[in-house]
Design a protein around this motif. Structure first.
Motif, PDB file in Angstrom:
ATOM      1  N   LEU A 193     -11.580  -0.573  -3.646  1.00  0.00           N
ATOM      2  CA  LEU A 193     -10.279  -0.482  -2.958  1.00  0.00           C
ATOM      3  C   LEU A 193     -10.305  -1.262  -1.639  1.00  0.00           C
ATOM      4  N   ASP A 194     -11.418  -1.136  -0.896  1.00  0.00           N
ATOM      5  CA  ASP A 194     -11.527  -1.889   0.367  1.00  0.00           C
ATOM      6  C   ASP A 194     -11.482  -3.387   0.112  1.00  0.00           C
ATOM      7  N   TYR A 195     -12.175  -3.848  -0.937  1.00  0.00           N
ATOM      8  CA  TYR A 195     -12.219  -5.276  -1.217  1.00  0.00           C
ATOM      9  C   TYR A 195     -10.847  -5.810  -1.619  1.00  0.00           C
ATOM     10  N   ILE A 196     -10.192  -5.129  -2.502  1.00  0.00           N
ATOM     11  CA  ILE A 196      -8.925  -5.649  -3.024  1.00  0.00           C
ATOM     12  C   ILE A 196      -7.822  -5.602  -1.969  1.00  0.00           C
ATOM     13  N   ARG A 197      -7.983  -4.745  -0.952  1.00  0.00           N
ATOM     14  CA  ARG A 197      -6.972  -4.634   0.115  1.00  0.00           C
ATOM     15  C   ARG A 197      -7.239  -5.575   1.286  1.00  0.00           C
ATOM     16  N   THR A 198      -8.460  -6.060   1.421  1.00  0.00           N
ATOM     17  CA  THR A 198      -8.810  -6.914   2.566  1.00  0.00           C
ATOM     18  C   THR A 198      -9.127  -8.356   2.182  1.00  0.00           C
ATOM     19  N   SER A 199      -9.491  -8.618   0.930  1.00  0.00           N
ATOM     20  CA  SER A 199      -9.910  -9.955   0.535  1.00  0.00           C
ATOM     21  C   SER A 199      -8.708 -10.830   0.193  1.00  0.00           C
ATOM     22  N   GLN A 200      -8.652 -12.002   0.848  1.00  0.00           N
ATOM     23  CA  GLN A 200      -7.589 -12.947   0.530  1.00  0.00           C
ATOM     24  C   GLN A 200      -7.798 -13.569  -0.856  1.00  0.00           C
ATOM     25  N   ASP A 201      -9.081 -13.714  -1.256  1.00  0.00           N
ATOM     26  CA  ASP A 201      -9.355 -14.246  -2.590  1.00  0.00           C
ATOM     27  C   ASP A 201      -8.797 -13.319  -3.662  1.00  0.00           C
ATOM     28  N   ALA A 202      -8.948 -12.015  -3.447  1.00  0.00           N
ATOM     29  CA  ALA A 202      -8.451 -11.048  -4.427  1.00  0.00           C
ATOM     30  C   ALA A 202      -6.928 -11.062  -4.484  1.00  0.00           C
ATOM     31  N   LYS A 203      -6.305 -11.112  -3.315  1.00  0.00           N
ATOM     32  CA  LYS A 203      -4.837 -11.084  -3.287  1.00  0.00           C
ATOM     33  C   LYS A 203      -4.240 -12.350  -3.873  1.00  0.00           C
ATOM     34  N   ALA A 204      -4.959 -13.483  -3.765  1.00  0.00           N
ATOM     35  CA  ALA A 204      -4.431 -14.751  -4.281  1.00  0.00           C
ATOM     36  C   ALA A 204      -4.728 -14.956  -5.760  1.00  0.00           C
ATOM     37  N   SER A 205      -5.498 -14.082  -6.358  1.00  0.00           N
ATOM     38  CA  SER A 205      -5.890 -14.262  -7.754  1.00  0.00           C
ATOM     39  C   SER A 205      -4.855 -13.674  -8.706  1.00  0.00           C
ATOM     40  N   ALA A 206      -4.880 -14.202  -9.938  1.00  0.00           N
ATOM     41  CA  ALA A 206      -3.977 -13.673 -10.961  1.00  0.00           C
ATOM     42  C   ALA A 206      -4.392 -12.286 -11.413  1.00  0.00           C
ATOM     43  N   ALA A 207      -5.675 -11.972 -11.274  1.00  0.00           N
ATOM     44  CA  ALA A 207      -6.169 -10.664 -11.708  1.00  0.00           C
ATOM     45  C   ALA A 207      -5.702  -9.538 -10.793  1.00  0.00           C
ATOM     46  N   TYR A 208      -5.248  -9.900  -9.608  1.00  0.00           N
ATOM     47  CA  TYR A 208      -4.833  -8.861  -8.652  1.00  0.00           C
ATOM     48  C   TYR A 208      -3.681  -8.020  -9.213  1.00  0.00           C
ATOM     49  N   GLN A 209      -2.768  -8.675  -9.906  1.00  0.00           N
ATOM     50  CA  GLN A 209      -1.614  -7.962 -10.445  1.00  0.00           C
ATOM     51  C   GLN A 209      -2.004  -6.944 -11.506  1.00  0.00           C
ATOM     52  N   ASP A 210      -3.137  -7.181 -12.170  1.00  0.00           N
ATOM     53  CA  ASP A 210      -3.585  -6.245 -13.197  1.00  0.00           C
ATOM     54  C   ASP A 210      -4.502  -5.167 -12.640  1.00  0.00           C
ATOM     55  N   VAL A 211      -5.358  -5.555 -11.693  1.00  0.00           N
ATOM     56  CA  VAL A 211      -6.382  -4.626 -11.213  1.00  0.00           C
ATOM     57  C   VAL A 211      -5.833  -3.681 -10.147  1.00  0.00           C
ATOM     58  N   ALA A 212      -4.995  -4.194  -9.240  1.00  0.00           N
ATOM     59  CA  ALA A 212      -4.516  -3.371  -8.120  1.00  0.00           C
ATOM     60  C   ALA A 212      -3.791  -2.106  -8.593  1.00  0.00           C
ATOM     61  N   PRO A 213      -2.866  -2.168  -9.538  1.00  0.00           N
ATOM     62  CA  PRO A 213      -2.208  -0.928  -9.994  1.00  0.00           C
ATOM     63  C   PRO A 213      -3.184   0.054 -10.630  1.00  0.00           C
ATOM     64  N   GLU A 214      -4.167  -0.460 -11.391  1.00  0.00           N
ATOM     65  CA  GLU A 214      -5.133   0.424 -12.024  1.00  0.00           C
ATOM     66  C   GLU A 214      -5.988   1.145 -10.982  1.00  0.00           C
ATOM     67  N   LEU A 215      -6.397   0.422  -9.955  1.00  0.00           N
ATOM     68  CA  LEU A 215      -7.174   1.049  -8.887  1.00  0.00           C
ATOM     69  C   LEU A 215      -6.337   2.086  -8.131  1.00  0.00           C
ATOM     70  N   ALA A 216      -5.081   1.780  -7.933  1.00  0.00           N
ATOM     71  CA  ALA A 216      -4.209   2.737  -7.237  1.00  0.00           C
ATOM     72  C   ALA A 216      -4.070   4.032  -8.029  1.00  0.00           C
ATOM     73  N   ARG A 217      -3.952   3.940  -9.374  1.00  0.00           N
ATOM     74  CA  ARG A 217      -3.851   5.139 -10.210  1.00  0.00           C
ATOM     75  C   ARG A 217      -5.158   5.944 -10.170  1.00  0.00           C
ATOM     76  N   LEU A 218      -6.285   5.212 -10.214  1.00  0.00           N
ATOM     77  CA  LEU A 218      -7.577   5.903 -10.120  1.00  0.00           C
ATOM     78  C   LEU A 218      -7.734   6.591  -8.764  1.00  0.00           C
ATOM     79  N   GLU A 219      -7.259   5.930  -7.720  1.00  0.00           N
ATOM     80  CA  GLU A 219      -7.338   6.528  -6.380  1.00  0.00           C
ATOM     81  C   GLU A 219      -6.519   7.811  -6.309  1.00  0.00           C
ATOM     82  N   THR A 220      -5.321   7.780  -6.839  1.00  0.00           N
ATOM     83  CA  THR A 220      -4.462   8.977  -6.816  1.00  0.00           C
ATOM     84  C   THR A 220      -5.100  10.123  -7.598  1.00  0.00           C
ATOM     85  N   LYS A 221      -5.646   9.767  -8.762  1.00  0.00           N
ATOM     86  CA  LYS A 221      -6.290  10.795  -9.587  1.00  0.00           C
ATOM     87  C   LYS A 221      -7.505  11.375  -8.886  1.00  0.00           C
ATOM     88  N   ALA A 222      -8.321  10.529  -8.266  1.00  0.00           N
ATOM     89  CA  ALA A 222      -9.528  10.991  -7.579  1.00  0.00           C
ATOM     90  C   ALA A 222      -9.173  11.867  -6.376  1.00  0.00           C
TER      91      ALA A 222
END
Length: 286
Positions: A193-222
């Motif tokens: 979560l820290d990486y995907i929220r702070t890394s510009q490489d992550a935010k600029a990647s196409a994978a961000y749109q797929d991974v960010a929502p999944e991590l957010a759901r896991l965070e809420t569940k945890a």
């Protein structure tokens, strides 16, 4: 031995025999400028006549009963003898001189070949030096490319590692009960979560749109599951006749990792847990 008319010894003396032998020999010394000019001893006679009148020399010659003219003739004869012997020595050494000359010429040829070889070697060295500089330049260029590729590889490796969510982690956070095996998954989730929220490489990647929502759901569940687990563990302190110190030392201190996760990922849930703990401990102690 009687003197001749010109004052020279009569008969074939030593110098006369050598001169006669040399006269009969064809030495082939026309090219050598040794006997082409006759040596003039007139000056020697004049010098002997002059110094003969010197009182010191005259005393020496008189003491030895020496006739200066005869002495001059003897010296002249000895000089001619030395001259003849010198010519004979040159003739005897002519073969050696010829061999020496041939050896010198041979050495000159060898030195010439060595000079030519060294010239080619120097030319080859110049060519090799140029090739070495070229290779050195290519090596430096390859070194820069290698460093850039290593840096890119490190960034890509970290990006792939942080953006990938292992299925086992997903299953543990969603399906498993909160226990000691649950905490490593929370730590991994928090890092991603820290990486995907702070890394510009992550935010600029196409994978961000797929991974960010999944991590957010896991965070809420945890957060939900950890909140419920902590409320349950703190609620044990409300039971009558409970030894708070033993429970705090044996159980609650081991839960600090879960509390840290809530403090970092959900300030609201962390504040709720802290208030509930303070209220529970306050009522129990009073």
């Amino acid at each position: 031995m009687a003197d001749g008319v010109d004052g020279r010894p009569d008969g074939p003396g030593p110098e006369g025999g050598i001169a006669a032998d040399l006269g009969a020999m064809d030495l082939g010394l026309d090219a050598l400028d040794i006997t082409t000019e006759e040596v003039d001893f007139a000056g020697l006679r004049e010098e002997l006549d002059r110094v003969g009148r010197h009182e010191i020399i005259d005393e020496i010659l008189t003491k030895n009963n020496c006739d200066i003219k005869r002495y001059a003739k003897d010296v002249e004869a000895k000089l001619r003898l030395v001259e003849a012997e010198s010519i004979e020595g040159y003739v005897n050494e002519s073969d050696k001189l010829s061999d020496l000359n041939d050896k010198i010429r041979s050495c000159d040829d060898v030195l010439g070949q060595m000079e030519e070889m060294l010239g080619r070697f120097q030319s080859d060295l110049g060519s090799i030096s140029s090739e070495i500089r070229q290779i050195q330049g290519q090596s430096m260029s390859l070194n820069v490319k290698l460093k850039n590729r290593k840096a890119l590889h490190e960034r890509l490796s970290r990006f792939a590692e942080e953006m990938f969510i292992p299925p086992a982690v997903i299953d543990t956070i969603v399906e498993s009960e909160v226990d000691a095996n649950y905490l490593p998954c929370l730590t991994l989730l928090s890092r991603k979560l820290d990486y995907i929220r702070t890394s510009q490489d992550a935010k600029a990647s196409a994978a961000y749109q797929d991974v960010a929502p999944e991590l957010a759901r896991l965070e809420t569940k945890a957060i939900s599951k950890v909140r419920s687990f902590l409320l349950e563990q703190i609620g044990v302190l409300r039971k009558p006749k409970t030894n708070i110190q033993i429970i705090q030392q044996n159980k609650l201190l081991k839960l600090k990792g879960f509390v840290s996760f809530l403090r970092k990922q959900s300030a609201i849930a962390h504040k709720e847990i802290r208030s509930y703990y303070c209220e529970t401990v306050g009522k129990t102690l009073l």
